[in-house]
Design a protein around this motif. Structure first.
Motif, PDB file in Angstrom:
ATOM      1  N   LEU A  29       0.642  -1.024   0.067  1.00 46.24           N
ATOM      2  CA  LEU A  29       0.021  -0.005   0.083  1.00 46.24           C
ATOM      3  C   LEU A  29       0.819   1.100   0.304  1.00 46.24           C
ATOM      4  N   VAL A  85       1.159   2.890  -3.268  1.00 41.17           N
ATOM      5  CA  VAL A  85      -0.126   3.744  -3.673  1.00 41.17           C
ATOM      6  C   VAL A  85      -0.068   4.987  -2.968  1.00 41.17           C
ATOM      7  N   THR A 130      -7.621   7.364  -1.650  1.00 38.18           N
ATOM      8  CA  THR A 130      -6.562   6.222  -1.718  1.00 38.18           C
ATOM      9  C   THR A 130      -6.972   5.218  -2.997  1.00 38.18           C
ATOM     10  N   GLY A 131      -5.986   5.035  -3.986  1.00 36.83           N
ATOM     11  CA  GLY A 131      -6.067   4.203  -5.119  1.00 36.83           C
ATOM     12  C   GLY A 131      -6.699   4.966  -6.405  1.00 36.83           C
ATOM     13  N   LEU A 148      -9.751   0.789  -3.287  1.00 37.06           N
ATOM     14  CA  LEU A 148      -8.677  -0.238  -3.195  1.00 37.06           C
ATOM     15  C   LEU A 148      -9.196  -1.319  -3.254  1.00 37.06           C
ATOM     16  N   LEU A 187      -4.659  -5.323  -4.462  1.00 34.39           N
ATOM     17  CA  LEU A 187      -3.661  -4.122  -4.620  1.00 34.39           C
ATOM     18  C   LEU A 187      -2.747  -4.467  -5.966  1.00 34.39           C
ATOM     19  N   LEU A 238      -3.208  -2.434  -8.916  1.00 28.94           N
ATOM     20  CA  LEU A 238      -3.074  -0.837  -8.805  1.00 28.94           C
ATOM     21  C   LEU A 238      -1.852  -0.704  -8.779  1.00 28.94           C
ATOM     22  N   LEU A 239      -0.853  -1.718  -8.162  1.00 27.14           N
ATOM     23  CA  LEU A 239       0.564  -1.300  -8.170  1.00 27.14           C
ATOM     24  C   LEU A 239       1.228  -1.718  -9.517  1.00 27.14           C
ATOM     25  N   VAL A 273      -0.365   4.948  -9.454  1.00 33.42           N
ATOM     26  CA  VAL A 273      -1.282   5.886  -9.055  1.00 33.42           C
ATOM     27  C   VAL A 273      -1.441   6.825 -10.000  1.00 33.42           C
TER      28      VAL A 273
END
Ligand SMILES: *Cc1c(COP(=O)(O)O)cnc(C)c1O
Length: 415
Positions: free
Chosen positions: A95, A98, A218-219, A241, A307, A310-311, A315
């Motif tokens: 996290l 992010v 976040t995300g 997320l 996650l 997203l990674l 971001v």
């Protein structure tokens, strides 16, 4: 695109077809469109990722791997053998990327955002024993207001609620009284942004602790916690997320404060040596002191799994895709229902908002239900707001077009 239709006459087939082609072209140009097929959306358009998004298609397989490959054969030894005990930290490190934070500063203890905020606010006040005020934005998510009130009662401080406009001026004029200031980078109703950097700098100039609730950011939005020298931050795991129903929250404590913070929820997992079973509490020297008790393992596994894409994307690309989608929503609405667009309560400038848009429509809850019946999931907030969230990886331009079309129909019926 030729021919502006009249309001309420958006069903001209040629016009719809042109918009469909436009949506397909935009999706075709953007490589991130390929991610949508990796989510179990069941054909629905999910525009409520700021409340709860769909699972990734591979989630059940991942949970099965842990249940049948670790839990069943290893039982209690899984805590050591399979890295379960480290998961609050390893998921936290994922996290961190992010959040714009170096590894070692984020932990997912297994608590709710509410308990995590409680922990952070008490710790913040303990860092400023001589200051009477806990400053919070009036338009904060309700749980933040409730928790701030409780912390103030517990510690003999006073809550000052300030409007978004008055928040910074209070810090400028009365900052010396403020122990901690709590704000959110995205207003959960309107989607309006607050800059993390300038407000944090004002806190520091006043000697106050800056505490951020990142739940709606976040995300979907870069928050750059290290660069902005944020003091403490918390956020929710189940919104952008995608950690799933009741996913645990996260806590950020920068290295420079880790030795100083004294959390009220001093559970055994936050101890320097949890398995020494010592009678006296001695906090872990790092981010581990933000842990409490035995974490909800399967929920941590689900959050960690959510996650990965997203990674992979990063971001900044997530943010720009979300902006493209929300701008397309507004363009479609402008062409088909300019009267509905007039009810926008979010800033029209994409740089001034987070990942969602809100419209003020009477009968919001009924419209939400009518849209759901047509396979378009949004959410309403009383009394009259409808929110549309543009999660970057499972929402496509074609779905946005469809959502606007259905919205036009549903609002027409409502009148
Ligand atoms: C969603 C949200 C929460 C949720 O709190 P929980 O205790 O995890 O249910 C808290 N704060 C904000 C700003 C939120 O948007």
């Amino acid at each position: 695109m030729t021919g502006q239709p009249q309001a309420g006459a958006s069903t001209a087939p040629a016009w719809i077809e042109a918009q469909q082609i436009e949506a397909q072209q935009r999706d075709g140009r953007d490589p991130l469109s390929a991610f949508a097929s990796g989510f179990a959306t069941d054909g629905a358009v999910h525009l409520n990722g700021n409340s709860l998004g769909p699972p990734r298609a591979g989630l059940a397989g991942e949970l099965e791997r842990v249940v049948h490959g670790q839990w069943a054969p290893h039982q209690v030894h899984g805590w050591f053998k399979d890295g379960w005990l480290d998961l609050p930290r390893t998921v936290g490190d994922k996290l961190a990327a992010v959040l714009g934070a170096a590894p070692g500063q984020v932990v997912v203890a297994g608590e709710t955002t509410s308990t995590t905020l409680f922990n952070a606010l008490v710790a913040a006040c303990r860092l400023r024993e001589d200051r009477p005020v806990l400053l919070i934005e009036a338009a904060s998510f309700p749980t933040d207001l409730y928790i701030a009130g409780s912390v103030a009662r517990l510690l003999g401080r006073r809550v000052v609620t300030a409007s978004a406009e008055d928040f910074d001026s209070f810090l400028r004029e009365n900052g010396a009284q403020v122990a901690a200031a709590v704000a959110a980078p995205v207003d959960f109703r309107t989607g309006e942004r607050r800059g993390i950097g300038p407000t944090t700098a004002l806190c520091h100039a006043a000697g106050a602790i800056a505490v951020w609730d990142l739940s709606h950011a976040t995300g979907v939005l870069p928050v750059d916690l290290d660069a902005h020298a944020v003091d403490l931050a918390v956020g929710c795991g189940y919104k952008y997320l995608g950690g799933g129903p009741g996913a645990p929250a996260f806590l950020y404590v920068p290295f420079r404060l880790q030795q100083a913070v004294d959390f009220p929820l001093s559970g055994w997992h936050g101890h320097a040596r949890p398995f020494a079973m010592a009678p006296a509490f001695e906090p872990d020297s790092g981010i581990g002191r933000g842990r409490t008790g035995t974490p909800p393992l399967l929920s941590l596994v689900a959050l960690g799994h959510a996650l990965d894409p997203l990674l992979e994307v990063g971001v900044h690309a997530l943010y720009s895709r979300s902006q493209d989608l929300s701008e397309f929503f507004l363009e479609c609405l402008e062409r088909s229902r300019p009267d509905v667009l007039e009810q926008l309560v979010s800033p029209r400038d994409p740089d001034r908002r987070g990942g969602h848009l809100a419209l003020r429509l009477p009968d919001a809850e009924r419209i939400e239900e009518a849209l759901a019946a047509r396979g378009v999931l949004v959410d309403s907030r009383p009394p009259d707001l409808i929110r549309f969230a543009f999660a970057p990886l499972y929402v496509t331009h074609e779905q946005v077009r469809r959502a606007v079309h259905e919205l036009g129909d549903v609002v027409k019926e409502a009148r």
